[in-house]
Design an enzyme around this catalytic site. Sequence first.
Site, mmCIF file in Angstrom:
data_model
loop_
_atom_site.group_PDB
_atom_site.id
_atom_site.type_symbol
_atom_site.label_atom_id
_atom_site.label_comp_id
_atom_site.label_asym_id
_atom_site.label_seq_id
_atom_site.Cartn_x
_atom_site.Cartn_y
_atom_site.Cartn_z
ATOM 1 N N CYS A 133 0.880 -1.107 -0.228
ATOM 2 C CA CYS A 133 -0.144 0.182 -0.056
ATOM 3 C C CYS A 133 0.834 1.034 -0.112
ATOM 4 O O CYS A 133 1.217 1.772 0.862
ATOM 5 C CB CYS A 133 -0.967 0.005 1.340
ATOM 6 N N CYS A 136 -0.653 4.144 2.155
ATOM 7 C CA CYS A 136 -0.438 3.881 3.421
ATOM 8 C C CYS A 136 1.018 4.318 3.877
ATOM 9 O O CYS A 136 1.242 4.923 4.894
ATOM 10 C CB CYS A 136 -0.850 2.671 4.031
ATOM 11 N N ASP A 137 2.046 3.805 3.156
ATOM 12 C CA ASP A 137 3.407 3.641 3.717
ATOM 13 C C ASP A 137 4.310 4.667 2.897
ATOM 14 O O ASP A 137 5.503 4.680 3.358
ATOM 15 C CB ASP A 137 4.026 2.310 3.548
#
Length: 310
Positions: A133, A136-137
Amino acid sequence: MENVIIIGTGCAGYTSAIYTGRANLRPLVLAGTQPGGQLTTTTEVENFPGFPEGVQGPELMMKMMAQAQKFGARFEYETVTSITKDVDDGGFTVVTDTRTHRAKAVIVATGASPRHLGLPNEQQLIGHGLTSCATCDGAFYRDVPVCVIGGGDSACEEATFLTRFASKVYLIHRRDELRASKIMAERALANPKIEPVWNSTIIEYVTDAAGEMTQVRLQNLLTGEESSLDLKCVFVAIGHVPNTAFLGGLAGLDENGYILHHKGMMTNVDGLFAAGDVADHVWRQAITAAGQGCAAAIEVERYLADVWGE
Ligand code: NAP
């Protein structure tokens, strides 16, 4: 007994909830561990009709949930562990991590989860330099090199997104031609921060003493030649595996594990419907998942009327 339980809260689950809610069926929606589904891990969605200027994935999902709640859908954050068809009355027993429910009909809309390469230390590296992701990261990897593995729309989208943060993004693909749509492939390949690594696959993740990713070992699939790249994070974007384990063989699956539709959105089990990516290896779009969610909801209405006299 519930009229209908909807398992999953991606585009398919939320759309089923909106339609069965509006049909006064008071659906119970079991949201599982990733409420909002895959679109909550994406950024801009440019191709969902009605948003000419694009919409953020998480915002779209929050709005779908609010719309379902407005029509009486109830949400529980439980993960389904098993489901059985009851022979005595034809209903379903749905067991979750916290309790047991019964329902006259069930819509499975559990989507699909990211696929991994299957290398030995891969699972331990999740969160330590390996993720699926970018949204997300990605921001954790500022001014350092990273790579994306895969050649589809996800890989190109993630690689392009990561150029906001990373000093360099290697796009590692097992062939020399991207599977991604032309617009997304061209956008990625035109980005000066993205360097494609063709005909190659990762054969080893190398970590430091603390277990954080430092390097990948690569193999050229045409020549067999091995090489390495120093980097801080691997973003794996090689497709998805449908989430059907909890069905325990109840519904028919195809050879890749996707639920097979028997008639319309119904599976080979009366009263058990499937919608979205868990049953779709062909289109796999937010809008097609929403469409299947709508179709499943309408079929549930008819099933409840025909079989249960609702
Ligand atoms: P995908 O289209 O199935 O692509 C998976 C990629 O991973 C392929 O390039 C494949 O290589 C590669 N791959 C698969 N297994 C591999 C392995 N074991 N080792 C190395 N490489 C491997 O998956 P996706 O990119 O996640 O896209 C899924 C669907 O969502 C598609 O329909 C896509 O159009 C859609 N999508 C749309 C958007 C958007 O429009 N904004 C964004 C993301 C995804 P090969 O090409 O050699 O098979």
